[in-house]
Design a protein around this motif. Structure first.
Motif, PDB file in Angstrom:
ATOM      1  N   THR A 281      20.998 -19.775   0.030  1.00 37.00           N
ATOM      2  CA  THR A 281      19.678 -19.319  -0.259  1.00 37.00           C
ATOM      3  C   THR A 281      18.518 -20.187   0.052  1.00 37.00           C
ATOM      4  O   THR A 281      18.727 -21.124  -0.781  1.00 37.00           O
ATOM      5  N   LEU A 282      17.567 -20.193   0.842  1.00 37.11           N
ATOM      6  CA  LEU A 282      16.333 -20.886   0.559  1.00 37.11           C
ATOM      7  C   LEU A 282      15.519 -20.272  -0.625  1.00 37.11           C
ATOM      8  O   LEU A 282      14.933 -19.337  -0.529  1.00 37.11           O
ATOM      9  N   ILE A 283      14.955 -21.412  -1.477  1.00 46.55           N
ATOM     10  CA  ILE A 283      13.812 -21.093  -2.356  1.00 46.55           C
ATOM     11  C   ILE A 283      12.878 -22.110  -2.370  1.00 46.55           C
ATOM     12  O   ILE A 283      12.801 -22.979  -3.042  1.00 46.55           O
ATOM     13  N   PRO A 284      11.696 -21.637  -1.765  1.00 48.71           N
ATOM     14  CA  PRO A 284      10.493 -22.341  -1.610  1.00 48.71           C
ATOM     15  C   PRO A 284       9.953 -22.541  -2.995  1.00 48.71           C
ATOM     16  O   PRO A 284      10.146 -21.762  -3.933  1.00 48.71           O
ATOM     17  N   GLY A 285       9.369 -23.770  -3.496  1.00 50.66           N
ATOM     18  CA  GLY A 285       9.037 -24.010  -4.795  1.00 50.66           C
ATOM     19  C   GLY A 285       7.455 -23.623  -5.006  1.00 50.66           C
ATOM     20  O   GLY A 285       6.922 -23.354  -4.065  1.00 50.66           O
ATOM     21  N   GLY A 286       7.139 -23.679  -6.203  1.00 43.90           N
ATOM     22  CA  GLY A 286       6.011 -23.125  -6.626  1.00 43.90           C
ATOM     23  C   GLY A 286       5.564 -21.795  -6.269  1.00 43.90           C
ATOM     24  O   GLY A 286       6.485 -20.787  -6.233  1.00 43.90           O
ATOM     25  N   ASP A 287       4.328 -21.432  -6.520  1.00 47.56           N
ATOM     26  CA  ASP A 287       3.782 -19.914  -6.657  1.00 47.56           C
ATOM     27  C   ASP A 287       3.002 -20.045  -5.397  1.00 47.56           C
ATOM     28  O   ASP A 287       1.941 -18.993  -5.505  1.00 47.56           O
ATOM     29  N   ALA A 288       2.600 -20.727  -4.486  1.00 45.82           N
ATOM     30  CA  ALA A 288       1.867 -20.799  -3.403  1.00 45.82           C
ATOM     31  C   ALA A 288       2.003 -19.844  -2.312  1.00 45.82           C
ATOM     32  O   ALA A 288       1.166 -19.551  -1.512  1.00 45.82           O
ATOM     33  N   GLY A 289       3.379 -19.230  -2.213  1.00 45.42           N
ATOM     34  CA  GLY A 289       3.835 -18.415  -1.131  1.00 45.42           C
ATOM     35  C   GLY A 289       4.223 -19.104   0.219  1.00 45.42           C
ATOM     36  O   GLY A 289       4.180 -20.335   0.387  1.00 45.42           O
ATOM     37  N   PHE A 290       4.796 -18.258   0.997  1.00 44.15           N
ATOM     38  CA  PHE A 290       5.556 -18.760   2.004  1.00 44.15           C
ATOM     39  C   PHE A 290       5.748 -17.487   3.200  1.00 44.15           C
ATOM     40  O   PHE A 290       5.576 -16.359   2.758  1.00 44.15           O
ATOM     41  N   LYS A 291       5.969 -17.924   4.187  1.00 44.80           N
ATOM     42  CA  LYS A 291       6.309 -17.101   5.479  1.00 44.80           C
ATOM     43  C   LYS A 291       7.783 -17.009   5.414  1.00 44.80           C
ATOM     44  O   LYS A 291       8.477 -17.932   5.770  1.00 44.80           O
ATOM     45  N   SER A 292       8.136 -15.672   4.971  1.00 48.03           N
ATOM     46  CA  SER A 292       9.707 -15.392   5.462  1.00 48.03           C
ATOM     47  C   SER A 292       9.894 -14.760   6.641  1.00 48.03           C
ATOM     48  O   SER A 292       9.638 -13.794   6.793  1.00 48.03           O
ATOM     49  N   VAL A 293      10.965 -15.445   7.365  1.00 45.23           N
ATOM     50  CA  VAL A 293      11.368 -15.176   8.748  1.00 45.23           C
ATOM     51  C   VAL A 293      12.655 -14.925   8.677  1.00 45.23           C
ATOM     52  O   VAL A 293      13.654 -15.916   8.164  1.00 45.23           O
ATOM     53  N   SER A 294      13.176 -13.914   9.342  1.00 43.72           N
ATOM     54  CA  SER A 294      14.352 -13.631   9.597  1.00 43.72           C
ATOM     55  C   SER A 294      14.793 -13.291  11.327  1.00 43.72           C
ATOM     56  O   SER A 294      13.805 -12.519  11.832  1.00 43.72           O
ATOM     57  N   LYS A 295      15.621 -13.889  11.636  1.00 42.59           N
ATOM     58  CA  LYS A 295      15.592 -13.796  13.223  1.00 42.59           C
ATOM     59  C   LYS A 295      16.974 -13.676  14.000  1.00 42.59           C
ATOM     60  O   LYS A 295      18.061 -14.534  13.409  1.00 42.59           O
ATOM     61  N   TYR A 296      17.242 -13.136  15.069  1.00 40.29           N
ATOM     62  CA  TYR A 296      18.373 -13.208  15.596  1.00 40.29           C
ATOM     63  C   TYR A 296      18.134 -13.587  17.182  1.00 40.29           C
ATOM     64  O   TYR A 296      17.566 -12.921  17.696  1.00 40.29           O
ATOM     65  N   ASP A 297      19.013 -14.705  17.623  1.00 39.72           N
ATOM     66  CA  ASP A 297      18.952 -15.039  19.017  1.00 39.72           C
ATOM     67  C   ASP A 297      20.210 -14.713  19.743  1.00 39.72           C
ATOM     68  O   ASP A 297      21.242 -15.062  19.523  1.00 39.72           O
TER      69      ASP A 297
END
Length: 605
Positions: A281-297
């Motif tokens: 699991t990827l867990i970005p730090g802080g509370d600034a938010g992020f873009k969560s992307v799920s992808k299938y190639d």
């Protein structure tokens, strides 16, 4: 037959029979490898994050997918990872964490079984790894930021341990120096600090990201409806679970050549892939938010989970830093709970698939975990849990069994009412209801224990099936894995005959172990608290029910069968004592003799 017994048959046969038959007919399928299936191309490489709207006023543009030669990937220098709980290595090509084994877990119970491998590098079957980098923004091009093909240098550290971090560095030759410091705790949490130092002229903007790339579906995918395996994410308190086959249905991303789903996380969240017992699991730090992307190639059969953090603007002479974490390990309840409660990973316990009955499965497992810690054996802990659950529901059971005893006392009066009513069923029902009201008896009360058992049964089934703590957990003697069926078999007389039990496929349910047989006997004895019904059809249903359940539950996890046997024994004791206390004396041995006599008469005919 009285209404209480009819309700009992209905509640048991419908509520348990249908579900258990479903489990029997649709068990988790064995994964069969197709020898003719094309192999995943070893020269392909998961790309950097997909293009999406900027997360700040500075634009963020991710690069196109890149490829590397498999020879270069195999020959790239590495840094060792060595802690008590994990071993592996970090490839300096891309600085990826792509080699990780879980020291405390073996693939099977066989002696010398290999250690569980969680992450593996590109070029190996079912490659699975974590990759970090920077997406170029204003003032930068793709070759000026580190990506999947960047060859990093070691700035400090020789081996990553829980006491010694390592730092990698890369100079782009255009005034930017990138550093990546990786550390790991005593369990499964990696911390990744990415920094960029701008010693050039002018201001640049760029966005740090993390990627989990998985080549193809896992070999040991259970594909069982009771368990979620695949993408899992938390976005601002909302959990999302997406199966692998559902990821292939994402809308097509024209630029990236992949199907993608993008979610804007405003403050806290995480994204990754969950297996039956393991997770990354990827867990970005802080509370600034992020873009969560799920992808299938589809072209390369690669599933990706990505966390693209907010774009950073770095002026000349400044340094910017982005911190994130990577969980890569076993889904241990206590460990994940600590990361949630003390490490600030919001909703991390939801990564364990508690199911629809989470309000029951969570406290049931917490109690089971505590009992296991106190007793030191999960089998005895299950028995202790059963005792506690029976104590909790005892007030309802007491009313139920007391009502059943009262019904037995009213049997003579009920027979008189039936004779008086003759063929007038409406009159008989009305007379019965008046009798119940007068004597303050609830004919449906006998179903309460059965109805209460249904959610408890399914919750415990869920707990035993999905939680890691039951995996390979021994009880005593031949029961060395409470999450697996009883390994003993009636075919070789439970080990007395000198041959192993053959693989019988579907007919393996007829290879009963000791525990399922004890279950059938316990259900049969529980029936003998009451005389057999006079109606031949109902009599046949009661006669076959224990043995049908014995075969149906025979292929279930041993822990669940232990619970059911314990529950039957306690129920028998409670019912016998309560009914005697209220004036009805169950004639168990007499009922057993009567059933055999009826059998002998039928055989004589």
């Amino acid at each position: 037959m009285d209404d209480q017994n009819k309700n009992l048959i209905l509640a048991t046969a419908l509520s348990f029979g249908v579900i258990l038959i479903w489990f029997l007919l649709f068990p988790p399928p064995e994964t069969v490898e197709d020898p003719n299936a094309p192999a995943v191309a070893e020269s392909t490489e998961a790309g950097t994050p997909a293009t999406a709207p900027a997360l700040s006023t500075a634009g963020t543009t991710a690069g196109a997918a890149t490829t590397i030669e498999p020879t270069a990937a195999a020959d790239a220098p590495r840094l060792d990872i060595a802690t008590d709980r994990v071993t592996g290595s970090i490839s300096l090509l891309g600085g990826r964490i792509d080699d990780l084994k879980l020291n405390d877990y073996r693939e099977t119970l066989d002696e010398g079984a290999p250690i569980v491998t969680l992450l593996s590098p590109n070029g190996e079957p079912n490659a699975y790894y974590a990759l970090y980098g920077w997406a170029p923004g204003a003032g930068l091009t793709l070759d000026q930021v580190p990506g999947s093909n960047t060859l990093w240098s070691v700035e400090s550290g020789e081996t990553l341990t829980d006491e010694t971090p390592v730092t990698l560095s890369w100079d782009n030759g255009a005034g930017l120096t990138f550093r990546r410091t990786i550390s790991v705790d005593e369990n499964f949490m990696f911390s990744v600090a990415q920094t960029v130092e701008n010693t050039g002229a002018g201001t640049v903007s760029l966005a740090p990201y993390g990627v989990l790339a998985r080549y193809g579906e896992p070999e040991d995918l259970k594909n069982f409806f009771i368990l979620h395996e695949g993408l899992i994410s938390m976005a601002d308190g909302e959990l999302a679970e997406v199966d692998y086959d559902d990821m292939t249905d994402y809308s097509y991303d024209q630029r990236e050549g992949a199907a993608a789903e993008v979610t804007q996380v405003e403050s806290e969240g995480w994204i990754g892939f969950t297996d039956h017992y393991w997770m990354a699991t990827l867990i970005p730090g802080g509370d600034a938010g992020f873009k969560s992307v799920s992808k299938y190639d589809a072209a390369r059969d690669i599933y990706q989970a990505e966390a693209v953090m907010r774009t950073l603007t770095v002026a000349e002479g400044e340094t910017a830093e982005a911190n994130s974490q990577l969980f890569a390990g076993a889904k241990e309840w206590a460990t994940i709970r600590t990361y949630q409660n003390e490490g600030g990973v919001t909703g991390f316990l939801e990564s364990i698939d508690w199911g629809w009955f989470a309000f029951l499965t969570k406290p049931i497992f917490a109690l089971l975990h505590w009992l296991n810690g106190f007793i030191g054996n999960m089998g005895w802990a299950i028995i202790g849990l059963t005792v506690i659950l029976k104590i909790i529901v005892f007030p309802l059971a007491y009313k139920s069994y007391a009502s059943m005893a009262k019904m037995k006392e009213l049997q003579p009066q009920m027979e008189k009412l039936k004779e008086a009513a003759g063929d007038d069923r409406q009159k008989m029902q009305q007379s019965m209801m008046e009798l119940y009201k007068k004597e303050k008896v609830n004919p449906a009360a006998g179903c309460l224990p059965i109805l209460i058992q249904i959610p408890i049964f399914f919750s415990l089934y869920k707990v035993i099936f999905v939680t890691l703590e039951l995996r390979h957990a021994p009880w005593f003697g031949w029961i060395n894995d409470l999450s697996a069926p009883d390994p003993s078999s009636i075919i070789n007389l439970f080990g007395l005959l000198p041959f192993a039990v053959p693989d019988l496929g579907f007919f393996e349910l007829f290879s009963l172990g000791i525990l399922p047989i004890l279950l059938g006997i316990s259900m049969w004895l529980q029936q003998k608290l009451n005389p057999a019904p006079t109606d031949p059809t109902q009599q046949m249903i009661f006669a076959w029910m224990p043995w049908v359940f014995m075969f149906m539950l025979g292929s279930f996890a041993s822990g669940l069968v232990v619970y059911w046997i314990t529950n039957n024994v306690i129920t028998f004791t409670q019912q016998y004592a309560i009914m005697r206390h209220h004036g009805y004396k169950p004639d168990v041995f007499g009922n057993i003799k009567a059933s055999f006599k009826k059998k002998q008469k039928e055989d004589a005919k």
